[in-house]
Design an enzyme around this catalytic site. Sequence first.
Site, short mmCIF file in Angstrom:
data_model
loop_
_atom_site.label_atom_id
_atom_site.label_comp_id
_atom_site.label_asym_id
_atom_site.label_seq_id
_atom_site.Cartn_x
_atom_site.Cartn_y
_atom_site.Cartn_z
N TYR A 49 -3.75 -0.91 9.75
CA TYR A 49 -3.63 -1.42 8.38
C TYR A 49 -2.30 -1.00 7.78
O TYR A 49 -1.60 -1.82 7.16
CB TYR A 49 -4.79 -0.87 7.54
CG TYR A 49 -4.74 -1.27 6.08
CD1 TYR A 49 -5.18 -2.53 5.67
CD2 TYR A 49 -4.24 -0.39 5.11
CE1 TYR A 49 -5.12 -2.90 4.33
CE2 TYR A 49 -4.19 -0.76 3.77
CZ TYR A 49 -4.63 -2.01 3.39
OH TYR A 49 -4.57 -2.37 2.07
N SER B 45 0.84 -1.20 0.00
CA SER B 45 0.00 0.00 0.00
C SER B 45 0.87 1.24 0.00
O SER B 45 1.96 1.26 0.60
CB SER B 45 -0.91 0.01 1.23
OG SER B 45 -1.58 1.25 1.35
#
Length: 254
Positions: free
Chosen positions: A160, A147
Amino acid sequence: MGSLAGKTALVTGASRGIGRGIARELARQGALVAVHYGENEQAAHVTLELIGQEGGQAFPVRAELGVPGDIETLYSQVENELAQQGQGPELDILVNNAAVSGSARIHEVTPELFDRLFAVNTRSLLFLVQRGLKNLRNGGRIINVSSAATRIAYPESVVYSMTKGALNTFTLALAKELGPRGITVNAVGPGFVETDMNAGKRTTEDAAAELAAWSVFNRVGRPSDIAEVVAFLASDASRWITGQCLDASGGSGL
Protein backbone atom coordinates in the site's frame (compact mmCIF):
# COMPACT_ATOMS: atom_id res chain seq x y z
CA MET A 1 -22.05 31.50 -3.11
CA GLY A 2 -19.23 29.13 -2.23
CA SER A 3 -15.71 29.30 -3.61
CA LEU A 4 -16.48 26.48 -6.07
CA ALA A 5 -19.82 27.75 -7.37
CA GLY A 6 -20.29 26.81 -11.02
CA LYS A 7 -17.59 24.13 -10.89
CA THR A 8 -18.03 20.44 -11.66
CA ALA A 9 -16.04 17.86 -9.69
CA LEU A 10 -15.48 14.12 -9.89
CA VAL A 11 -14.51 12.42 -6.63
CA THR A 12 -13.57 8.75 -6.86
CA GLY A 13 -14.28 6.46 -3.93
CA ALA A 14 -16.79 8.94 -2.54
CA SER A 15 -19.27 6.57 -0.91
CA ARG A 16 -17.53 6.45 2.47
CA GLY A 17 -14.77 7.83 4.66
CA ILE A 18 -12.44 10.47 3.30
CA GLY A 19 -14.09 10.40 -0.12
CA ARG A 20 -17.51 11.09 1.36
CA GLY A 21 -16.07 13.95 3.38
CA ILE A 22 -14.45 15.43 0.27
CA ALA A 23 -17.62 15.13 -1.82
CA ARG A 24 -19.66 16.84 0.91
CA GLU A 25 -17.17 19.66 1.33
CA LEU A 26 -16.86 20.37 -2.40
CA ALA A 27 -20.66 20.39 -2.68
CA ARG A 28 -20.90 22.74 0.32
CA GLN A 29 -18.56 25.08 -1.53
CA GLY A 30 -20.91 25.08 -4.52
CA ALA A 31 -19.55 22.41 -6.86
CA LEU A 32 -21.72 19.88 -8.68
CA VAL A 33 -20.16 16.60 -7.56
CA ALA A 34 -20.03 13.25 -9.34
CA VAL A 35 -19.97 10.74 -6.47
CA HIS A 36 -18.11 7.69 -7.71
CA TYR A 37 -18.39 4.32 -5.98
CA GLY A 38 -17.42 0.76 -6.78
CA GLU A 39 -19.85 -1.62 -5.13
CA ASN A 40 -21.55 -0.12 -2.09
CA GLU A 41 -24.60 1.54 -3.61
CA GLN A 42 -26.26 2.04 -0.24
CA ALA A 43 -23.27 3.95 1.13
CA ALA A 44 -23.13 6.10 -2.02
CA HIS A 45 -26.77 7.05 -1.59
CA VAL A 46 -26.05 8.07 2.00
CA THR A 47 -23.41 10.44 0.62
CA LEU A 48 -25.92 11.82 -1.89
CA GLU A 49 -28.57 12.26 0.80
CA LEU A 50 -26.17 14.12 3.07
CA ILE A 51 -25.15 16.43 0.24
CA GLY A 52 -28.79 17.11 -0.57
CA GLN A 53 -29.62 17.85 3.05
CA GLU A 54 -26.75 20.35 3.11
CA GLY A 55 -28.07 22.15 0.04
CA GLY A 56 -25.54 20.73 -2.40
CA GLN A 57 -25.85 19.05 -5.78
CA ALA A 58 -24.48 15.63 -6.68
CA PHE A 59 -25.12 12.51 -8.73
CA PRO A 60 -23.87 8.90 -8.49
CA VAL A 61 -21.39 7.16 -10.78
CA ARG A 62 -20.84 3.42 -10.43
CA ALA A 63 -17.70 1.78 -11.81
CA GLU A 64 -15.47 -0.90 -10.36
CA LEU A 65 -11.84 0.12 -10.71
CA GLY A 66 -9.03 -2.26 -11.50
CA VAL A 67 -10.97 -4.28 -14.08
CA PRO A 68 -11.08 -4.10 -17.90
CA GLY A 69 -13.13 -1.20 -19.21
CA ASP A 70 -13.29 0.54 -15.85
CA ILE A 71 -12.22 4.00 -17.01
CA GLU A 72 -14.55 4.27 -19.99
CA THR A 73 -17.42 2.94 -17.89
CA LEU A 74 -16.82 5.70 -15.35
CA TYR A 75 -16.52 8.58 -17.81
CA SER A 76 -19.42 7.52 -19.99
CA GLN A 77 -21.66 7.69 -16.92
CA VAL A 78 -20.29 11.08 -15.91
CA GLU A 79 -20.80 12.50 -19.39
CA ASN A 80 -24.29 11.03 -19.75
CA GLU A 81 -25.41 12.43 -16.41
CA LEU A 82 -24.02 15.87 -17.17
CA ALA A 83 -25.79 15.82 -20.54
CA GLN A 84 -29.08 15.02 -18.81
CA GLN A 85 -28.54 18.11 -16.68
CA GLY A 86 -28.01 20.22 -19.77
CA GLN A 87 -24.26 20.52 -19.31
CA GLY A 88 -21.27 19.66 -21.41
CA PRO A 89 -18.76 16.95 -20.50
CA GLU A 90 -16.27 19.36 -18.95
CA LEU A 91 -14.83 18.93 -15.46
CA ASP A 92 -13.07 21.50 -13.32
CA ILE A 93 -11.90 19.29 -10.45
CA LEU A 94 -10.72 15.69 -10.37
CA VAL A 95 -10.10 14.13 -6.96
CA ASN A 96 -8.43 10.72 -7.08
CA ASN A 97 -9.37 9.25 -3.72
CA ALA A 98 -10.41 5.66 -4.53
CA ALA A 99 -7.99 3.06 -3.19
CA VAL A 100 -7.88 -0.36 -1.64
CA SER A 101 -5.77 -1.32 1.35
CA GLY A 102 -4.07 -4.51 2.34
CA SER A 103 -1.97 -4.87 5.46
CA ALA A 104 1.02 -7.10 4.82
CA ARG A 105 4.65 -7.07 5.83
CA ILE A 106 7.25 -8.04 3.24
CA HIS A 107 7.16 -11.76 4.13
CA GLU A 108 3.35 -11.77 3.89
CA VAL A 109 3.01 -10.16 0.45
CA THR A 110 1.47 -12.29 -2.28
CA PRO A 111 1.42 -11.65 -6.03
CA GLU A 112 -2.37 -11.39 -5.82
CA LEU A 113 -2.22 -8.64 -3.18
CA PHE A 114 0.46 -6.76 -5.09
CA ASP A 115 -1.45 -6.91 -8.36
CA ARG A 116 -4.77 -5.88 -6.77
CA LEU A 117 -3.37 -2.85 -4.95
CA PHE A 118 -1.39 -1.58 -7.91
CA ALA A 119 -4.30 -2.19 -10.29
CA VAL A 120 -6.63 0.05 -8.29
CA ASN A 121 -4.33 2.49 -6.52
CA THR A 122 -1.86 3.16 -9.33
CA ARG A 123 -2.80 1.78 -12.75
CA SER A 124 -6.45 2.87 -12.68
CA LEU A 125 -5.49 6.27 -11.30
CA LEU A 126 -3.05 6.92 -14.12
CA PHE A 127 -5.50 5.97 -16.87
CA LEU A 128 -8.34 7.76 -15.10
CA VAL A 129 -6.31 10.97 -15.31
CA GLN A 130 -5.22 10.25 -18.89
CA ARG A 131 -8.84 9.88 -20.03
CA GLY A 132 -10.00 12.75 -17.84
CA LEU A 133 -7.66 15.25 -19.50
CA LYS A 134 -10.13 15.29 -22.41
CA ASN A 135 -12.73 16.66 -20.01
CA LEU A 136 -10.68 18.77 -17.63
CA ARG A 137 -10.81 22.47 -18.41
CA ASN A 138 -7.69 24.59 -18.64
CA GLY A 139 -7.11 26.04 -15.19
CA GLY A 140 -8.56 22.93 -13.58
CA ARG A 141 -7.47 21.02 -10.50
CA ILE A 142 -6.23 17.47 -9.98
CA ILE A 143 -5.92 16.37 -6.36
CA ASN A 144 -4.56 12.95 -5.43
CA VAL A 145 -5.13 11.44 -2.00
CA SER A 146 -1.81 9.98 -0.90
CA SER A 147 -0.68 8.85 2.57
CA ALA A 148 1.70 9.79 5.35
CA ALA A 149 3.08 6.28 4.80
CA THR A 150 5.18 7.78 1.99
CA ARG A 151 6.96 9.92 4.60
CA ILE A 152 6.93 7.63 7.64
CA ALA A 153 8.12 4.03 7.38
CA TYR A 154 5.10 1.76 7.77
CA PRO A 155 6.26 -1.80 7.08
CA GLU A 156 2.88 -3.17 8.19
CA SER A 157 1.46 -2.16 4.78
CA VAL A 158 4.47 -2.19 2.49
CA VAL A 159 2.62 -2.61 -0.83
CA TYR A 160 0.00 0.00 0.00
CA SER A 161 2.81 2.40 0.89
CA MET A 162 4.50 1.64 -2.43
CA THR A 163 1.34 2.48 -4.38
CA LYS A 164 1.11 5.84 -2.65
CA GLY A 165 4.78 6.53 -3.30
CA ALA A 166 4.09 5.98 -7.00
CA LEU A 167 1.15 8.39 -6.74
CA ASN A 168 3.42 11.10 -5.34
CA THR A 169 5.88 10.66 -8.20
CA PHE A 170 3.00 10.80 -10.67
CA THR A 171 1.77 14.01 -9.04
CA LEU A 172 5.16 15.65 -9.48
CA ALA A 173 5.55 14.69 -13.14
CA LEU A 174 1.97 15.55 -14.02
CA ALA A 175 2.23 19.00 -12.45
CA LYS A 176 5.04 19.90 -14.83
CA GLU A 177 3.27 18.32 -17.79
CA LEU A 178 0.03 20.24 -17.24
CA GLY A 179 1.46 23.57 -16.15
CA PRO A 180 1.09 25.09 -19.63
CA ARG A 181 -2.66 24.44 -19.39
CA GLY A 182 -2.89 26.19 -16.03
CA ILE A 183 -3.90 22.94 -14.34
CA THR A 184 -2.51 22.43 -10.85
CA VAL A 185 -1.73 18.92 -9.62
CA ASN A 186 -1.22 18.25 -5.93
CA ALA A 187 -1.50 15.45 -3.41
CA VAL A 188 -2.73 15.33 0.17
CA GLY A 189 -1.15 12.92 2.64
CA PRO A 190 -3.46 11.86 5.50
CA GLY A 191 -2.34 9.87 8.52
CA PHE A 192 -4.74 7.65 10.44
CA VAL A 193 -8.33 8.80 9.84
CA GLU A 194 -11.63 7.57 11.25
CA THR A 195 -12.74 5.49 8.27
CA ASP A 196 -13.86 1.93 7.55
CA MET A 197 -10.39 1.26 6.14
CA ASN A 198 -8.87 1.84 9.58
CA ALA A 199 -11.72 0.41 11.66
CA GLY A 200 -9.90 -2.87 12.18
CA LYS A 201 -6.99 -1.04 13.77
CA ARG A 202 -9.23 0.50 16.48
CA THR A 203 -10.77 -2.64 17.93
CA THR A 204 -9.67 -1.90 21.53
CA GLU A 205 -9.13 1.23 23.59
CA ASP A 206 -5.39 0.55 23.63
CA ALA A 207 -5.31 0.18 19.84
CA ALA A 208 -7.28 3.39 19.36
CA ALA A 209 -4.96 5.24 21.75
CA GLU A 210 -1.94 3.93 19.86
CA LEU A 211 -3.27 5.33 16.59
CA ALA A 212 -4.11 8.67 18.22
CA ALA A 213 -0.60 8.91 19.65
CA TRP A 214 0.90 9.14 16.14
CA SER A 215 -0.42 12.72 15.89
CA VAL A 216 0.97 15.59 17.94
CA PHE A 217 -2.67 16.41 18.74
CA ASN A 218 -3.19 12.93 20.19
CA ARG A 219 -6.26 12.10 18.17
CA VAL A 220 -7.16 10.23 15.00
CA GLY A 221 -8.03 12.44 12.04
CA ARG A 222 -11.54 13.03 10.81
CA PRO A 223 -12.62 12.99 7.15
CA SER A 224 -13.40 16.70 7.43
CA ASP A 225 -9.76 17.39 8.36
CA ILE A 226 -8.72 16.08 4.96
CA ALA A 227 -11.73 17.36 3.02
CA GLU A 228 -11.10 20.99 3.87
CA VAL A 229 -7.50 20.75 2.66
CA VAL A 230 -8.74 19.24 -0.60
CA ALA A 231 -11.32 22.01 -0.96
CA PHE A 232 -8.56 24.59 -0.58
CA LEU A 233 -6.51 22.89 -3.30
CA ALA A 234 -9.62 22.85 -5.51
CA SER A 235 -10.15 26.59 -5.09
CA ASP A 236 -8.57 29.57 -6.78
CA ALA A 237 -6.75 30.35 -3.54
CA SER A 238 -4.32 27.50 -4.33
CA ARG A 239 -3.51 28.73 -7.85
CA TRP A 240 0.21 29.14 -7.11
CA ILE A 241 0.66 25.66 -5.60
CA THR A 242 1.42 22.67 -7.81
CA GLY A 243 3.49 19.50 -7.70
CA GLN A 244 3.23 19.33 -3.91
CA CYS A 245 2.17 16.75 -1.37
CA LEU A 246 0.52 18.57 1.54
CA ASP A 247 0.89 16.61 4.73
CA ALA A 248 -2.49 16.40 6.45
CA SER A 249 -1.62 13.90 9.15
CA GLY A 250 -1.90 16.07 12.26
CA GLY A 251 1.87 16.08 12.60
CA SER A 252 2.13 12.29 12.69
CA GLY A 253 5.62 11.05 13.30
CA LEU A 254 7.20 14.43 14.04
